[in-house]
Design a protein around this motif. Sequence first.
Motif, PDB file in Angstrom:
ATOM      1  N   LEU A 200       0.824  -1.208   0.000  1.00 59.53           N
ATOM      2  CA  LEU A 200       0.000   0.000   0.000  1.00 59.53           C
ATOM      3  C   LEU A 200       0.860   1.261   0.000  1.00 59.53           C
ATOM      4  O   LEU A 200       0.366   2.348  -0.334  1.00 59.53           O
ATOM      5  CB  LEU A 200      -0.933   0.011   1.219  1.00 59.53           C
ATOM      6  N   ARG A 201       2.124   1.140   0.380  1.00 61.90           N
ATOM      7  CA  ARG A 201       3.017   2.300   0.360  1.00 61.90           C
ATOM      8  C   ARG A 201       3.506   2.632  -1.051  1.00 61.90           C
ATOM      9  O   ARG A 201       4.179   3.646  -1.240  1.00 61.90           O
ATOM     10  CB  ARG A 201       4.222   2.055   1.275  1.00 61.90           C
ATOM     11  N   SER A 202       3.167   1.800  -2.031  1.00 64.88           N
ATOM     12  CA  SER A 202       3.572   2.065  -3.405  1.00 64.88           C
ATOM     13  C   SER A 202       2.930   3.363  -3.898  1.00 64.88           C
ATOM     14  O   SER A 202       1.701   3.500  -3.873  1.00 64.88           O
ATOM     15  CB  SER A 202       3.141   0.909  -4.312  1.00 64.88           C
ATOM     16  N   PRO A 203       3.710   4.341  -4.343  1.00 69.39           N
ATOM     17  CA  PRO A 203       3.129   5.601  -4.836  1.00 69.39           C
ATOM     18  C   PRO A 203       2.154   5.386  -5.990  1.00 69.39           C
ATOM     19  O   PRO A 203       1.131   6.061  -6.066  1.00 69.39           O
ATOM     20  CB  PRO A 203       4.358   6.406  -5.271  1.00 69.39           C
ATOM     21  N   ARG A 204       2.487   4.457  -6.892  1.00 68.08           N
ATOM     22  CA  ARG A 204       1.596   4.227  -8.034  1.00 68.08           C
ATOM     23  C   ARG A 204       0.250   3.673  -7.571  1.00 68.08           C
ATOM     24  O   ARG A 204      -0.802   4.077  -8.069  1.00 68.08           O
ATOM     25  CB  ARG A 204       2.245   3.272  -9.032  1.00 68.08           C
ATOM     26  N   LEU A 205       0.256   2.745  -6.638  1.00 67.06           N
ATOM     27  CA  LEU A 205      -0.991   2.184  -6.125  1.00 67.06           C
ATOM     28  C   LEU A 205      -1.799   3.237  -5.390  1.00 67.06           C
ATOM     29  O   LEU A 205      -3.011   3.366  -5.593  1.00 67.06           O
ATOM     30  CB  LEU A 205      -0.686   0.998  -5.200  1.00 67.06           C
ATOM     31  N   ALA A 206      -1.140   4.011  -4.523  1.00 69.40           N
ATOM     32  CA  ALA A 206      -1.849   5.050  -3.771  1.00 69.40           C
ATOM     33  C   ALA A 206      -2.466   6.085  -4.700  1.00 69.40           C
ATOM     34  O   ALA A 206      -3.609   6.532  -4.491  1.00 69.40           O
ATOM     35  CB  ALA A 206      -0.893   5.723  -2.784  1.00 69.40           C
ATOM     36  N   ALA A 207      -1.752   6.457  -5.756  1.00 69.19           N
ATOM     37  CA  ALA A 207      -2.269   7.447  -6.700  1.00 69.19           C
ATOM     38  C   ALA A 207      -3.469   6.902  -7.460  1.00 69.19           C
ATOM     39  O   ALA A 207      -4.478   7.603  -7.639  1.00 69.19           O
ATOM     40  CB  ALA A 207      -1.162   7.852  -7.670  1.00 69.19           C
ATOM     41  N   ALA A 208      -3.389   5.658  -7.914  1.00 64.17           N
ATOM     42  CA  ALA A 208      -4.511   5.058  -8.637  1.00 64.17           C
ATOM     43  C   ALA A 208      -5.740   4.953  -7.743  1.00 64.17           C
ATOM     44  O   ALA A 208      -6.876   5.210  -8.177  1.00 64.17           O
ATOM     45  CB  ALA A 208      -4.117   3.682  -9.161  1.00 64.17           C
ATOM     46  N   MET A 209      -5.549   4.597  -6.476  1.00 65.10           N
ATOM     47  CA  MET A 209      -6.669   4.499  -5.545  1.00 65.10           C
ATOM     48  C   MET A 209      -7.302   5.869  -5.291  1.00 65.10           C
ATOM     49  O   MET A 209      -8.532   6.000  -5.212  1.00 65.10           O
ATOM     50  CB  MET A 209      -6.201   3.874  -4.229  1.00 65.10           C
ATOM     51  N   LEU A 367     -15.824  17.111  -7.430  1.00 61.93           N
ATOM     52  CA  LEU A 367     -14.963  15.949  -7.218  1.00 61.93           C
ATOM     53  C   LEU A 367     -14.244  15.535  -8.507  1.00 61.93           C
ATOM     54  O   LEU A 367     -13.068  15.141  -8.474  1.00 61.93           O
ATOM     55  CB  LEU A 367     -15.793  14.787  -6.672  1.00 61.93           C
ATOM     56  N   VAL A 368     -14.932  15.621  -9.632  1.00 64.26           N
ATOM     57  CA  VAL A 368     -14.269  15.303 -10.899  1.00 64.26           C
ATOM     58  C   VAL A 368     -13.181  16.331 -11.198  1.00 64.26           C
ATOM     59  O   VAL A 368     -12.084  15.991 -11.667  1.00 64.26           O
ATOM     60  CB  VAL A 368     -15.286  15.250 -12.054  1.00 64.26           C
ATOM     61  N   ALA A 369     -13.468  17.598 -10.912  1.00 66.30           N
ATOM     62  CA  ALA A 369     -12.458  18.638 -11.125  1.00 66.30           C
ATOM     63  C   ALA A 369     -11.220  18.373 -10.276  1.00 66.30           C
ATOM     64  O   ALA A 369     -10.079  18.534 -10.748  1.00 66.30           O
ATOM     65  CB  ALA A 369     -13.043  20.011 -10.793  1.00 66.30           C
ATOM     66  N   ALA A 370     -11.427  17.947  -9.034  1.00 62.71           N
ATOM     67  CA  ALA A 370     -10.289  17.620  -8.166  1.00 62.71           C
ATOM     68  C   ALA A 370      -9.476  16.468  -8.754  1.00 62.71           C
ATOM     69  O   ALA A 370      -8.239  16.480  -8.726  1.00 62.71           O
ATOM     70  CB  ALA A 370     -10.791  17.274  -6.766  1.00 62.71           C
ATOM     71  N   ALA A 371     -10.180  15.456  -9.293  1.00 65.45           N
ATOM     72  CA  ALA A 371      -9.474  14.320  -9.897  1.00 65.45           C
ATOM     73  C   ALA A 371      -8.647  14.764 -11.100  1.00 65.45           C
ATOM     74  O   ALA A 371      -7.506  14.331 -11.279  1.00 65.45           O
ATOM     75  CB  ALA A 371     -10.481  13.245 -10.305  1.00 65.45           C
ATOM     76  N   ALA A 375      -4.713  14.496 -11.734  1.00 70.79           N
ATOM     77  CA  ALA A 375      -4.345  13.485 -12.731  1.00 70.79           C
ATOM     78  C   ALA A 375      -3.028  13.802 -13.428  1.00 70.79           C
ATOM     79  O   ALA A 375      -2.272  12.886 -13.768  1.00 70.79           O
ATOM     80  CB  ALA A 375      -5.458  13.347 -13.765  1.00 70.79           C
ATOM     81  N   LEU A 376      -2.747  15.083 -13.642  1.00 71.62           N
ATOM     82  CA  LEU A 376      -1.510  15.431 -14.348  1.00 71.62           C
ATOM     83  C   LEU A 376      -0.265  15.064 -13.546  1.00 71.62           C
ATOM     84  O   LEU A 376       0.598  14.333 -14.046  1.00 71.62           O
ATOM     85  CB  LEU A 376      -1.506  16.914 -14.721  1.00 71.62           C
ATOM     86  N   PRO A 377      -0.143  15.526 -12.284  1.00 66.96           N
ATOM     87  CA  PRO A 377       1.054  15.116 -11.535  1.00 66.96           C
ATOM     88  C   PRO A 377       1.066  13.626 -11.188  1.00 66.96           C
ATOM     89  O   PRO A 377       2.134  13.071 -10.921  1.00 66.96           O
ATOM     90  CB  PRO A 377       0.986  15.982 -10.266  1.00 66.96           C
TER      91      PRO A 377
END
Length: 417
Positions: A200-209, A367-371, A375-377
């Motif tokens: 769960l500490r994986s940055p890629r996993l945390a970002a996707a979640m 919420l979509v705007a926040a996503a 999404a870019l970074p």
Amino acid sequence: MPLPLYLLALAVFAMGTSEFMLAGLLPDIASDLGVTVGATGSLTSAFAAGMVVGAPLMAGLARAWPARSALLGFVLVFLAAHAAAAVTWSFPLLLATRVVAALAYAGFLAVALTTATALVAPARKGRALAVLLSGTTAAMITGVPAGAALGTLSGWRATFWAVAVLCLPAAVGILGGVPARGARTEQGDGPDLRAELAHLRSPRLAAAMLLGALVNGATFAGFTFLAPVVTGVAGLGELWVSGVLVLFGAGSLLGAAVAGRWSDRRPGLVVAVCGPALLTGWCALAVLADQPAALLALVGVQGVLSFALGGTLITRVLYAASPAPTMAGSYATAALNAGAVAGPLLAASTLGTDAGPRGPLWASGFLVAAALLLALPLRGAVTARRGREHDGDAPRAAGRERLSGRPRRPGRAAGPG
């Protein structure tokens, strides 16, 4: 796609009907139990909260159980919770039954997601997920609108009884179709629970979640409070609620198909196209909700975009969580329902503002705007290179062999080809 995958989708249909059906029942429940519509909205959040907590908890408890036993047990608990809900006159008790049902659904979905992706080749996770989630979209097209109509004609309790009965063929299908042999994990085979949780500490996993949670939160924020929009803002009759839910569900079925086709190959394209369109759609729906024709058209479009984008992002969670083969499904489930907790709560807080019933639609846009801003970074979570995102496919392939009982053929590709 293997037959057991479709049997799992049947069970998801039964459970998905319950997850979404409150969108058409909130006013009836509020009137019957003497609480506000905003308070009944907490039933959706309680269900989602139970799934967020229950997904990793139930998956951790059931990780060494045979898949069929775990799935069947969760379905039976889900059935019992709905029978109890159908006879209660206490709102706190109804709330408690929703939490219990959510725990059961969370456990089921976590195991089902892992089972589904273990039944197919690693490169077909997105398609397997689309088949499994077709149970949810079918629930939105037929189960949820039928539940809303049944609730209008016979009371909301009849809808809870109907869901309980619907669980019976799902249980029979699991008993007869899911392989009995092989535990989902075995002593010394694959990573242990601590290693899987550490992933769960994986940055890629945390970002996707995180991205998946935001988009699903937007979906639930608007969907949960569609009934007040239909009957209040648009001025349509109660039976129109079922029709609106059918439109959203039909759109979601098409969106899930889009995700199944493109989420494995071109996830970045899906996000780039569907993300801005989804934001525009929620804002347009909030502005034009008082015009029935525009409302009906936009609801279907939002169903397509919500599930195309959400399904793609949740597929990325499964890819990123490949090194955690028995817990990956629980991470995807937790991501989905973290948004489903926050979305209705944020939406309910807007009902008392000047926006009124349109507030939840504006909340969805927010919420979509926040996503999109994130999404870019965090784009690496969506467009990870194939070689890196499949690092954990070997454990998943081993899990597929345990479920099917067939050895892996020499030379079979381990990644997308």
